[in-house]
Design an enzyme around this catalytic site. Structure first.
Site, mmCIF file in Angstrom:
data_model
loop_
_atom_site.group_PDB
_atom_site.id
_atom_site.type_symbol
_atom_site.label_atom_id
_atom_site.label_comp_id
_atom_site.label_asym_id
_atom_site.label_seq_id
_atom_site.Cartn_x
_atom_site.Cartn_y
_atom_site.Cartn_z
ATOM 1 N N GLU A 260 -47.792 -86.219 -13.342
ATOM 2 C CA GLU A 260 -48.287 -86.735 -14.636
ATOM 3 C C GLU A 260 -47.246 -86.351 -15.676
ATOM 4 O O GLU A 260 -47.269 -85.252 -16.227
ATOM 5 C CB GLU A 260 -49.644 -86.090 -14.983
ATOM 6 C CG GLU A 260 -50.741 -86.390 -13.983
ATOM 7 C CD GLU A 260 -51.334 -87.793 -14.131
ATOM 8 O OE1 GLU A 260 -50.995 -88.501 -15.102
ATOM 9 O OE2 GLU A 260 -52.139 -88.168 -13.273
ATOM 10 N N CYS A 294 -49.131 -86.668 -24.380
ATOM 11 C CA CYS A 294 -48.353 -87.576 -23.524
ATOM 12 C C CYS A 294 -48.658 -89.016 -23.903
ATOM 13 O O CYS A 294 -47.819 -89.899 -23.722
ATOM 14 C CB CYS A 294 -48.669 -87.325 -22.057
ATOM 15 S SG CYS A 294 -50.429 -87.323 -21.728
HETATM 16 P P1 NAD Z 1 -42.657 -78.700 -19.291
HETATM 17 O O1 NAD Z 1 -42.066 -79.676 -18.343
HETATM 18 O O2 NAD Z 1 -41.760 -77.862 -20.108
HETATM 19 O O3 NAD Z 1 -43.624 -77.697 -18.495
HETATM 20 C C1 NAD Z 1 -44.720 -78.140 -17.753
HETATM 21 C C2 NAD Z 1 -45.087 -77.101 -16.712
HETATM 22 O O4 NAD Z 1 -44.065 -77.079 -15.715
HETATM 23 C C3 NAD Z 1 -45.186 -75.670 -17.241
HETATM 24 O O5 NAD Z 1 -46.282 -75.016 -16.641
HETATM 25 C C4 NAD Z 1 -43.879 -75.062 -16.768
HETATM 26 O O6 NAD Z 1 -43.934 -73.666 -16.624
HETATM 27 C C5 NAD Z 1 -43.763 -75.743 -15.421
HETATM 28 N N1 NAD Z 1 -42.444 -75.662 -14.770
HETATM 29 C C6 NAD Z 1 -41.224 -75.543 -15.329
HETATM 30 N N2 NAD Z 1 -40.283 -75.471 -14.352
HETATM 31 C C7 NAD Z 1 -40.937 -75.587 -13.169
HETATM 32 C C8 NAD Z 1 -40.541 -75.572 -11.798
HETATM 33 N N3 NAD Z 1 -39.265 -75.397 -11.428
HETATM 34 N N4 NAD Z 1 -41.478 -75.709 -10.858
HETATM 35 C C9 NAD Z 1 -42.779 -75.870 -11.179
HETATM 36 N N5 NAD Z 1 -43.220 -75.858 -12.456
HETATM 37 C C10 NAD Z 1 -42.307 -75.721 -13.425
HETATM 38 O O7 NAD Z 1 -43.653 -79.552 -20.229
HETATM 39 P P2 NAD Z 1 -44.383 -79.089 -21.568
HETATM 40 O O8 NAD Z 1 -43.404 -78.972 -22.672
HETATM 41 O O9 NAD Z 1 -45.301 -77.950 -21.282
HETATM 42 O O10 NAD Z 1 -45.316 -80.370 -21.824
HETATM 43 C C11 NAD Z 1 -44.880 -81.534 -22.444
HETATM 44 C C12 NAD Z 1 -44.572 -82.620 -21.432
HETATM 45 O O11 NAD Z 1 -45.674 -82.837 -20.564
HETATM 46 C C13 NAD Z 1 -44.324 -83.949 -22.131
HETATM 47 O O12 NAD Z 1 -43.277 -84.613 -21.487
HETATM 48 C C14 NAD Z 1 -45.635 -84.681 -21.935
HETATM 49 O O13 NAD Z 1 -45.549 -86.080 -22.014
HETATM 50 C C15 NAD Z 1 -46.016 -84.223 -20.564
HETATM 51 N N6 NAD Z 1 -47.439 -84.392 -20.335
HETATM 52 C C16 NAD Z 1 -47.829 -85.395 -19.503
HETATM 53 C C17 NAD Z 1 -49.176 -85.622 -19.320
HETATM 54 C C18 NAD Z 1 -49.639 -86.733 -18.428
HETATM 55 O O14 NAD Z 1 -50.798 -86.703 -18.022
HETATM 56 N N7 NAD Z 1 -48.820 -87.711 -18.110
HETATM 57 C C19 NAD Z 1 -50.131 -84.806 -19.939
HETATM 58 C C20 NAD Z 1 -49.677 -83.781 -20.767
HETATM 59 C C21 NAD Z 1 -48.323 -83.581 -20.958
#
Ligand code: NAD
Length: 508
Positions: A260, A294
């Site tokens: 997502e 998002c």
């Molecule tokens: P992010 O990608 O910085 O982090 C998301 C999660 O991934 C965090 O828990 C982070 O610790 C984890 N992470 C980082 N590196 C990782 C790895 N190597 N392995 C596994 N997990 C890892 O995102 P963010 O800044 O927290 O959130 C914003 C982003 O999320 C935006 O791009 C937004 O559009 C997206 N988002 C999408 C949806 C959806 O349903 N499509 C919903 C909410 C947010």
């Protein structure tokens, strides 16, 4: 300590792991509020050794949880929903304190948790498999759905509790256990939710490791989840770049994933639109959660004949946007999550100017006394662009809205689709031919396509997710539950003899 933390069972110092017992032992992290930069509490991240124990216990808990009848698992989820109802106000306040969204949106987020629990309770009696006519005499063909295993739930900061609940309510009725790695920006809400789940599971006499928690960096704890075959499904919510990394690691071990990822929501405003509806939907879509959804509206594609009137009315709204402490009801926009988010926003605005965009309003960092010191407050930014400039095609996770003109509806749909993300889209029109074209195979290429309502604010009843670089995953309602189970097809022969399929004969 803020009293709301105590209400939810949190302390000044909190262990960040749960496997039936609360464990920590790793890096200490101070959590601050984006509202005023003040420290809220500390969290001890889990070590790789503690993570191993958490995963082992989650995996062991699955062996018994999968055998509990699904409607009984539904009773647990019903109790979880009831407990969330009791804690709705407190949990919403904590979401606001830790993440910075307005309290009314925090309440909405917790309501979403309650709604998905209700949905999942009904689902626990509807995990239907099909029966199909067999081509062989006195044979029956059937499908069953079985529990899958440990679901690793990795969540983003912007919906710090709802995304966990979407996954958890479904995973639990499907007979899976959940291992949650929340965003390091929002660990306190994760601890609060896990404590609520712990209480519910203990109340039924079930192993509380069914809902476990591992707080830590994505690059260490996240990668342990991505690479361990005991995690049957990784449900990842976050950025496109993160999803690309997670998806490829999980794929290498032939694990399953739900991705997502980022969006780039657009609304088409037709010359046959009700402009009041357009304005309200777009304004909320763009400034809600300070543009950190998002599904936030990032682009408005307006029919050129109505663009001048629409621009003026939207500007009027932008100019009077109430920005301030998100706990206070008079403000519609709170802070961004941190300084890095502010820097990203300001950089995007500089880039769009360089690429030919014209800033019509906002895009500045606010300072005291108009807002609280220590918080990351900005004015929402409205930029007019000639079309999808390079920067417009990127997801800037901030309240920046790009306004662009179109002539024909086909051109508008092409602009809407001409980005790499495919999450949320909308058209505002009273012309049925336009809306049907938008919803047709030649229309929006997004997972969510709305008519006369904006891009953000999805209901849990529908499957949620998007196409292209948004990752293709679906969670929440409809038949999204199928991703949390394994499908088994059985041919059952009651003929008393062996008959092969496709008419193949066996002369022995
Ligand atoms: P992010 O990608 O910085 O982090 C998301 C999660 O991934 C965090 O828990 C982070 O610790 C984890 N992470 C980082 N590196 C990782 C790895 N190597 N392995 C596994 N997990 C890892 O995102 P963010 O800044 O927290 O959130 C914003 C982003 O999320 C935006 O791009 C937004 O559009 C997206 N988002 C999408 C949806 C959806 O349903 N499509 C919903 C909410 C947010």
């Amino acid at each position: 300590m803020n009293p709301i933390l105590k209400t939810l069972g949190l302390s000044d110092e909190n262990p960040g792991g749960f496997d039936g017992q609360w464990v920590g032992g790793g890096r200490m992290q101070t959590v601050t509020s984006p509202i005023d930069g003040q420290p809220l509490a500390t969290v001890a991240n889990v070590t790789p050794q503690a993570f191993e124990a958490i995963l082992a216990k989650s995996h062991a808990a699955f062996q018994t949880w999968r055998l509990v009848p699904a409607p009984k698992r539904g009773e647990v989820v019903k109790a979880l929903g009831d407990e969330l109802r009791k804690h709705k106000a407190a949990l919403a306040e904590l979401v606001t304190l830790e993440m910075g969204k307005t309290l009314r949106e925090g309440l909405g987020e917790v309501q979403e948790m309650i709604d998905i629990c209700d949905f999942a309770v009904g689902l626990s009696r509807q995990l239907y498999g099909l029966t199909m006519p067999s081509e062989r005499k006195q044979h029956r063909l059937q499908e069953q759905w079985h529990p899958l295993g440990v679901v690793g739930v990795i969540t983003a900061f912007n919906f710090p509790v709802a995304v966990w609940s979407w996954n958890t309510a479904l995973a639990l009725v499907c007979g899976d256990t959940v291992l949650w790695k929340p965003s390091s920006k929002t660990p306190l809400t994760a601890i609060a939710c896990t404590k609520i789940a712990e209480k519910v599971l203990r109340g039924f006499g079930f192993d509380p490791a069914i809902c476990s928690l591992a707080i830590g960096r994505g690059s260490d704890i996240g990668d342990l989840i991505n690479t361990d075959p005991r995690v049957a499904l990784v449900s990842y919510t976050g950025s496109v770049s993160g999803g690309r990394h997670v998806g490829s690691l999980v794929q290498q071990r032939f694990g399953r994933h739900i991705l997502e990822l980022g969006g780039n929501g657009a609304v088409i405003v037709s010359d046959k639109a009700d402009l009041d509806i357009a304005l309200r939907s777009i304004y909320f879509g763009a400034i809600g959660t300070s543009g950190q959804r998002c599904t936030s509206t990032r682009r408005v594609i307006v029919q050129e004949s109505v663009l001048p009137a629409f621009r003026e009315r939207l500007l009027e709204l932008y100019r009077k946007t109430p920005i301030g402490d998100p706990r206070e009801n008079q403000y519609l926009m709170g802070p961004l999550v941190d300084q890095e988010a502010v820097d990203t926003m300001l950089a995007a605005i500089a880039t769009v100017k360089a690429q030919g965009g014209k800033v019509l309003h906002g895009g500045e960092k606010l300072a005291p006394p108009s807002v609280l010191a220590g918080g990351c407050y900005v004015t929402p930014c409205l930029v007019e662009v000639p079309g999808n400039l390079d920067i417009v095609k990127e997801e800037t996770f901030a309240p920046v809205l790009y306004l662009m003109p179109y002539r024909t509806i086909e051109e508008a749909i092409a602009l809407q689709n001409d980005v790499s993300q495919g999450l949320s889209s909308a058209i505002i029109t009273n012309d049925q031919r336009e809306s049907e074209l938008f919803l047709s195979a030649a229309g929006s290429d997004c997972g969510l396509a709305n008519v006369n309502t904006g891009t953000s604010g999805a209901e849990i009843g529908g499957a949620f997710g998007g196409e292209k670089e948004t990752g293709g995953g679906r969670e929440s309602g409809s038949d999204a539950w199928k991703a949390y189970m394994r499908r088994q097809t059985s041919a059952i022969n009651f003929s008393g003899k062996v008959e092969l399929a496709q008419g193949i004969t066996l002369d022995i």
